[in-house]
Design an enzyme around this catalytic site. Sequence first.
Site, PDB file in Angstrom:
ATOM      1  N   HIS A 224       0.867  -1.315  -0.040  1.00 59.45           N
ATOM      2  CA  HIS A 224       0.309  -0.002   0.044  1.00 59.45           C
ATOM      3  C   HIS A 224       0.815   1.239   0.019  1.00 59.45           C
ATOM      4  CE1 HIS A 224       0.514  -0.492   4.553  1.00 59.45           C
ATOM      5  NE2 HIS A 224       0.725   1.078   4.460  1.00 59.45           N
ATOM      6  N   ASP A 252      -0.542  -7.349   0.791  1.00 63.28           N
ATOM      7  CA  ASP A 252      -0.233  -6.026   0.946  1.00 63.28           C
ATOM      8  C   ASP A 252       1.400  -6.396   1.001  1.00 63.28           C
ATOM      9  OD1 ASP A 252       0.405  -3.540   1.796  1.00 63.28           O
ATOM     10  OD2 ASP A 252      -0.415  -3.636   3.820  1.00 63.28           O
ATOM     11  N   GLY A 332       3.355   5.710   9.327  1.00 65.25           N
ATOM     12  CA  GLY A 332       5.096   5.785   8.922  1.00 65.25           C
ATOM     13  C   GLY A 332       5.537   4.317   9.116  1.00 65.25           C
ATOM     14  N   SER A 334       4.396   1.492   8.162  1.00 62.49           N
ATOM     15  CA  SER A 334       4.257   0.518   7.331  1.00 62.49           C
ATOM     16  C   SER A 334       5.510   0.075   6.719  1.00 62.49           C
ATOM     17  CB  SER A 334       3.171   1.064   6.217  1.00 62.49           C
ATOM     18  OG  SER A 334       1.902   1.182   6.781  1.00 62.49           O
TER      19      SER A 334
END
Length: 380
Positions: A224, A252, A332, A334
């Site tokens: 993402h 993801d 942040g 991720s």
Amino acid sequence: MRHATVLRTGLSALLLLGVWAAGPSSASAAPTDSAEAPASAALLTAMQRDFGLTESEAVARLADEKAATALEPKAQRAAGSAFGGSWFDARTGKLVVAVTNAEKAEAVRAAGADARLVEHSAKRLEAAKVRIDALSAPSGVSSWHVDPATSSVVVNVVASERRDNDVRSFVAKARAAGPVTVATTAEAPRTFAAGTVGGDPYYTGNVRCSIGFSVRGGFVTAGHCGGAGQSVRGWDGSAIGNFQGSSFPGNDYAWVNVANGWWTVPVVLGWGTVSDQLVRGSNEAPVGASICRSGSTTRWHCGRVLAKNETVNYSQGAVHQMTKTSVCAEGGDSGGSFISGDQAQGVTSGGWGNCSGGGETWHQPVNEILNRYGLTLHTA
């Protein structure tokens, strides 16, 4: 990254789990853990903080978890078709295997694991989950996964939405698909990307995310965070590479190639010190094992593996085959790494809550990403 990068104070605080940009002086800052060391000092410190353990207890737990990880395939073979799932029990320090008949329970114990009799096999529970995956979930349904301890598919709903008609309808359909237990969660899941903030690990467009693990030729991260072809910049604005592949939702995960003076090393950098944990492999830790996450926003945090193969219902769409943990995260983080001992586990996807009040976070298992793109994990 340039040679001068290693002089920048912020670099030592960046979790560049894969692509670590540093010049020749990085050799003096490389991890010095021996091959026998169970974990770095930074990881042990985080485990002591987040689990309330002493250093010796943290070391002992890592040793127990490593043994359980190695035993899991053997114990599953011993259970055969009666296998109902497995998990690590931190109280006993042993692997627990669920089985559907007493004879196989004895075989599991002979293999070295504890056994627990349950009603349903893992095969039946997985089949029920597949049927639930085919349903359209409303936003009030957070996620669902097979739970071997309860021998059911646990459907998590947002507490404030439990009486919503669409949620109740989904739960009814899920129950018709197989054995279901309903649990509640405080918030709906969300991804942990963040807007651009100067001095953080990498950017694509106006999104900041964290680098995951080094692979040969690049690094893996969350899907993402960017689409295939998008350019990636480092903390100083210099080009790193481009997203070579990306999938979200459904999955993801993504990977980015490395060029322009950046290169990869098999290390997870800790916050406040360059020398940290070497990555030596990607053996998957069992449910119940300790796991730690490092990200560009909230640094090191630890927790437990809560569930595997969970379907997470984000607002952008469902993501499958995720691993749920009790580790917190924030915007942040991720794409950042999840690691158990010295074994890479996955890249941060999303969750709920924060690192002040607590929460849960999911990661996309790293081995799935490696297999999908034919990548090789960079290991020490």
